[in-house]
Design a protein around this motif. Structure first.
Motif, PDB file in Angstrom:
ATOM      1  N   LEU A 144      23.110 -80.780 -18.917  1.00 34.00           N
ATOM      2  CA  LEU A 144      22.085 -79.964 -19.580  1.00 34.00           C
ATOM      3  C   LEU A 144      21.192 -80.805 -20.481  1.00 34.00           C
ATOM      4  O   LEU A 144      19.983 -80.586 -20.568  1.00 34.00           O
ATOM      5  CB  LEU A 144      22.759 -78.850 -20.387  1.00 34.00           C
ATOM      6  N   LEU A 145      21.784 -81.779 -21.165  1.00 29.56           N
ATOM      7  CA  LEU A 145      21.010 -82.636 -22.062  1.00 29.56           C
ATOM      8  C   LEU A 145      20.139 -83.624 -21.305  1.00 29.56           C
ATOM      9  O   LEU A 145      19.133 -84.098 -21.824  1.00 29.56           O
ATOM     10  CB  LEU A 145      21.948 -83.401 -22.999  1.00 29.56           C
ATOM     11  N   GLY A 146      20.544 -83.933 -20.063  1.00 32.88           N
ATOM     12  CA  GLY A 146      19.817 -84.969 -19.320  1.00 32.88           C
ATOM     13  C   GLY A 146      18.760 -84.431 -18.394  1.00 32.88           C
ATOM     14  O   GLY A 146      18.402 -85.078 -17.407  1.00 32.88           O
ATOM     15  N   GLY A 147      18.229 -83.261 -18.687  1.00 36.79           N
ATOM     16  CA  GLY A 147      17.243 -82.653 -17.805  1.00 36.79           C
ATOM     17  C   GLY A 147      16.026 -83.529 -17.577  1.00 36.79           C
ATOM     18  O   GLY A 147      15.553 -83.684 -16.463  1.00 36.79           O
ATOM     19  N   THR A 148      15.500 -84.125 -18.650  1.00 41.36           N
ATOM     20  CA  THR A 148      14.371 -85.060 -18.536  1.00 41.36           C
ATOM     21  C   THR A 148      14.847 -86.404 -19.057  1.00 41.36           C
ATOM     22  O   THR A 148      14.974 -86.605 -20.270  1.00 41.36           O
ATOM     23  CB  THR A 148      13.162 -84.573 -19.357  1.00 41.36           C
ATOM     24  N   LEU A 149      15.123 -87.315 -18.156  1.00 40.09           N
ATOM     25  CA  LEU A 149      15.792 -88.564 -18.539  1.00 40.09           C
ATOM     26  C   LEU A 149      14.963 -89.403 -19.501  1.00 40.09           C
ATOM     27  O   LEU A 149      15.516 -90.068 -20.381  1.00 40.09           O
ATOM     28  CB  LEU A 149      16.137 -89.375 -17.287  1.00 40.09           C
ATOM     29  N   THR A 150      13.660 -89.375 -19.353  1.00 33.35           N
ATOM     30  CA  THR A 150      12.831 -90.170 -20.263  1.00 33.35           C
ATOM     31  C   THR A 150      12.991 -89.680 -21.702  1.00 33.35           C
ATOM     32  O   THR A 150      13.191 -90.475 -22.634  1.00 33.35           O
ATOM     33  CB  THR A 150      11.348 -90.092 -19.860  1.00 33.35           C
ATOM     34  N   GLU A 151      12.915 -88.365 -21.888  1.00 31.02           N
ATOM     35  CA  GLU A 151      13.091 -87.802 -23.224  1.00 31.02           C
ATOM     36  C   GLU A 151      14.513 -88.006 -23.723  1.00 31.02           C
ATOM     37  O   GLU A 151      14.735 -88.272 -24.911  1.00 31.02           O
ATOM     38  CB  GLU A 151      12.750 -86.311 -23.196  1.00 31.02           C
ATOM     39  N   THR A 152      15.488 -87.879 -22.805  1.00 27.51           N
ATOM     40  CA  THR A 152      16.890 -88.076 -23.187  1.00 27.51           C
ATOM     41  C   THR A 152      17.126 -89.511 -23.645  1.00 27.51           C
ATOM     42  O   THR A 152      17.814 -89.765 -24.641  1.00 27.51           O
ATOM     43  CB  THR A 152      17.814 -87.752 -22.000  1.00 27.51           C
ATOM     44  N   ARG A 153      16.533 -90.463 -22.935  1.00 21.98           N
ATOM     45  CA  ARG A 153      16.692 -91.879 -23.291  1.00 21.98           C
ATOM     46  C   ARG A 153      16.108 -92.152 -24.685  1.00 21.98           C
ATOM     47  O   ARG A 153      16.724 -92.837 -25.506  1.00 21.98           O
ATOM     48  CB  ARG A 153      16.007 -92.764 -22.259  1.00 21.98           C
ATOM     49  N   ASP A 154      14.953 -91.580 -24.961  1.00 22.80           N
ATOM     50  CA  ASP A 154      14.342 -91.766 -26.283  1.00 22.80           C
ATOM     51  C   ASP A 154      15.220 -91.156 -27.377  1.00 22.80           C
ATOM     52  O   ASP A 154      15.388 -91.745 -28.460  1.00 22.80           O
ATOM     53  CB  ASP A 154      12.956 -91.124 -26.315  1.00 22.80           C
ATOM     54  N   TRP A 155      15.776 -89.977 -27.087  1.00 26.05           N
ATOM     55  CA  TRP A 155      16.617 -89.309 -28.084  1.00 26.05           C
ATOM     56  C   TRP A 155      17.909 -90.096 -28.330  1.00 26.05           C
ATOM     57  O   TRP A 155      18.333 -90.278 -29.467  1.00 26.05           O
ATOM     58  CB  TRP A 155      16.931 -87.891 -27.612  1.00 26.05           C
ATOM     59  N   VAL A 156      18.531 -90.604 -27.269  1.00 22.25           N
ATOM     60  CA  VAL A 156      19.759 -91.405 -27.395  1.00 22.25           C
ATOM     61  C   VAL A 156      19.486 -92.652 -28.233  1.00 22.25           C
ATOM     62  O   VAL A 156      20.267 -93.014 -29.118  1.00 22.25           O
ATOM     63  CB  VAL A 156      20.310 -91.791 -26.007  1.00 22.25           C
ATOM     64  N   SER A 157      18.359 -93.302 -27.973  1.00 27.01           N
ATOM     65  CA  SER A 157      18.013 -94.503 -28.726  1.00 27.01           C
ATOM     66  C   SER A 157      17.790 -94.181 -30.196  1.00 27.01           C
ATOM     67  O   SER A 157      18.183 -94.948 -31.086  1.00 27.01           O
ATOM     68  CB  SER A 157      16.753 -95.143 -28.124  1.00 27.01           C
ATOM     69  N   GLU A 158      17.183 -93.034 -30.476  1.00 26.61           N
ATOM     70  CA  GLU A 158      16.936 -92.631 -31.853  1.00 26.61           C
ATOM     71  C   GLU A 158      18.250 -92.342 -32.582  1.00 26.61           C
ATOM     72  O   GLU A 158      18.419 -92.714 -33.748  1.00 26.61           O
ATOM     73  CB  GLU A 158      16.045 -91.389 -31.866  1.00 26.61           C
ATOM     74  N   VAL A 159      19.191 -91.702 -31.894  1.00 27.38           N
ATOM     75  CA  VAL A 159      20.459 -91.327 -32.527  1.00 27.38           C
ATOM     76  C   VAL A 159      21.393 -92.515 -32.674  1.00 27.38           C
ATOM     77  O   VAL A 159      22.038 -92.698 -33.722  1.00 27.38           O
ATOM     78  CB  VAL A 159      21.152 -90.214 -31.714  1.00 27.38           C
ATOM     79  N   LEU A 160      21.476 -93.372 -31.660  1.00 26.76           N
ATOM     80  CA  LEU A 160      22.467 -94.451 -31.650  1.00 26.76           C
ATOM     81  C   LEU A 160      21.912 -95.802 -32.089  1.00 26.76           C
ATOM     82  O   LEU A 160      22.685 -96.736 -32.336  1.00 26.76           O
ATOM     83  CB  LEU A 160      23.091 -94.579 -30.249  1.00 26.76           C
ATOM     84  N   GLY A 161      20.620 -95.953 -32.145  1.00 30.66           N
ATOM     85  CA  GLY A 161      20.056 -97.230 -32.550  1.00 30.66           C
ATOM     86  C   GLY A 161      20.434 -98.344 -31.588  1.00 30.66           C
ATOM     87  O   GLY A 161      20.397 -98.159 -30.363  1.00 30.66           O
ATOM     88  N   ASN A 162      20.828 -99.497 -32.135  1.00 24.75           N
ATOM     89  CA  ASN A 162      21.186-100.638 -31.287  1.00 24.75           C
ATOM     90  C   ASN A 162      22.451-100.396 -30.469  1.00 24.75           C
ATOM     91  O   ASN A 162      22.729-101.124 -29.512  1.00 24.75           O
ATOM     92  CB  ASN A 162      21.364-101.884 -32.138  1.00 24.75           C
ATOM     93  N   LEU A 163      23.208 -99.372 -30.828  1.00 19.96           N
ATOM     94  CA  LEU A 163      24.437 -99.067 -30.076  1.00 19.96           C
ATOM     95  C   LEU A 163      24.107 -98.512 -28.685  1.00 19.96           C
ATOM     96  O   LEU A 163      24.985 -98.408 -27.833  1.00 19.96           O
ATOM     97  CB  LEU A 163      25.279 -98.043 -30.858  1.00 19.96           C
TER      98      LEU A 163
END
Length: 445
Positions: free
Chosen positions: A345-364
């Motif tokens: 459900l969270l990965g519906g739009t991978l581009t937006e999901t990738r940006d959100w993951v990077s924002e939440v996890l940073g360098n991790l």
């Protein structure tokens, strides 16, 4: 008269010879013609005897009234063709399968009667026809000198004509069966997609009959496909075979429903009268051990026509995660796998999901083995209620090692985990299921 030339002592000699037809061959042809004429006068009775013989021995031929009528017409037309060949000494190479025989072969193809039953019918029909011809032969006063020639000629003719006609009707059967299945599968696929669409009213019983699948039962939906590196020119029959074998292995209560989704994948449903137990585990075990192991996404077990849709949609979501992750080898994923549906459900739009993951996890969110190890440790640590001991048990590590990795993960993230803990857990879950598709590319690659 024939003139031959030969040489002897340097001289050319002309030799005249005369070919005379053998008397016994002429008599044999006369006797064979007589047998064929007498049997042709009662061709209906001869054909009826063969029909009874076939129906007693081949259960697949005992169909409805229409099938019986076609069998009778087929046998009679074949008998008439063979008797005409015997009477006029016709070559088998020129024979065409009678129209009635063609119609019967097509009927069997459309009814799903195996080709082996059709072939056996011609073998047994030839045997019974031979017996009837020889019985007629016994009523004629054929001299012993001609009897052998008569028997040899009749036996050869019956075999040649039966072989020739069998070859033609089996080819017609195969062509008709392929055409029929293609037509039926197309209709079936259309009706299945109408059910999945859910935008118009469905007569459940009528559709159940049309697609030959019990829509009111419990269902487990599957999506199956092969890794790109392993696909052949026509993977659909391979996938259909796997589903049939799977249905037998996990004791499906009826035949599975299989519909081609596209040229390289299929949708499938396993039916059960009551909700099965550890079915997902059984499916996973069977597929991973199968010699022709495809990728499989497993849905949730659900009941009725709504459950038919729900199970399929959950299988599709699981499939979307596996495809987005870009797995290069065969895998099995299930909608019931912890966190997979949330990740889907969270990965519906991978581009937006990738940006959100990077924002939440940073360098991790880096796509390398070191960050992957830290993410997995942090995900399990948070999932066990922030217990170093419980996480160590699950990871098979010392608790101090877990504590060190968690500290490193938080440091890589760049800020402590506080009120945004849920966001971190969800981001880690998405990384676990989607992998590189939602991670920052490794700068060293």
């Amino acid at each position: 008269m024939r003139i031959e030339r030969c040489h002897e002592g340097g001289r050319e000699i002309r030799v005249e010879s005369v070919t005379i037809a053998r008397h016994d061959d002429v008599d044999a042809d006369r006797f064979i013609a007589a047998i064929a004429t007498r049997m042709n006068d009662r061709v209906t009775d001869v054909s009826a005897a063969i029909c009874v013989y076939l129906e007693e021995r081949i259960t697949e031929l005992r169909g409805d009234l229409r099938t019986t009528d076609l069998l009778t017409a087929s046998v009679e037309s074949n008998v008439a063709t063979i008797l005409r060949a015997l009477r006029y000494d016709l070559p088998a190479a020129d024979v065409r399968a009678p129209l009635a025989a063609v119609g019967f072969a097509r009927r069997l193809a459309r009814q799903g009667v195996p080709a082996s039953a059709l072939i056996r019918a011609y073998r047994l029909g030839q045997r019974r026809m031979t017996e009837l011809v020889f019985a007629e032969l016994q009523t004629l006063g054929i001299p012993p000198a001609e009897r052998i020639s008569v028997i040899e000629h009749i036996t050869a003719t019956l075999f040649d004509f039966s072989d020739r006609i069998t070859e033609q009707v089996v080819a017609i059967y195969d062509e008709e069966r392929e055409r029929w299945l293609e037509s039926q599968n197309s209709v079936r696929a259309v009706r299945v997609r109408e059910v999945l669409d859910g935008r118009k009213s469905i007569d459940v019983d009528a559709v159940t009959e049309a697609i030959r699948y019990p829509l009111r039962w419990q269902h487990l939906a599957l999506v199956l496909w092969y890794p790109d590196a392993e696909t052949d020119s026509d993977p659909i029959p391979r996938l259909q075979r796997v589903v049939r074998e799977l249905g037998d292995a996990v004791a499906a209560a009826s035949s599975p429903l299989v519909v081609a989704a596209d040229q390289v994948s299929v949708w499938a449903w396993l039916p059960y009268r009551t909700a099965p137990g550890a079915l997902v585990t059984e499916v996973r075990t069977f597929v991973t051990a199968h010699r022709d192991h495809p990728n499989v996404a497993i849905g949730t077990v659900a009941a009725g026509i709504d459950g038919f849709r729900v199970s399929h949609h959950s299988a599709q979501r699981a499939c979307s995660v596996a495809l987005a992750r870009g797995l290069s080898s065969s895998t099995v994923v299930a909608a019931d796998d912890p966190g997979l549906m949330i990740a889907a459900l969270l990965g519906g739009t991978l581009t937006e999901t990738r940006d959100w993951v990077s924002e939440v996890l940073g360098n991790l969110a880096g796509d390398d083995e070191h960050d992957e190890r830290l993410r997995d440790t942090l995900r399990i640590f948070l999932g066990t209620g922030s217990s170093y001991k419980a996480a160590a048990t699950e990871l098979n590590l010392h608790s101090n090692s877990v504590k060190y990795r968690v500290g490193r993960a938080v440091a890589r993230r760049g800020r402590p985990i506080g009120a945004d803990r849920l966001d971190v857990e969800l981001a880690l879950l998405v990384c676990h299921w989607y992998g590189p598709a939602v991670l920052r590319p490794d700068p060293n690659q």
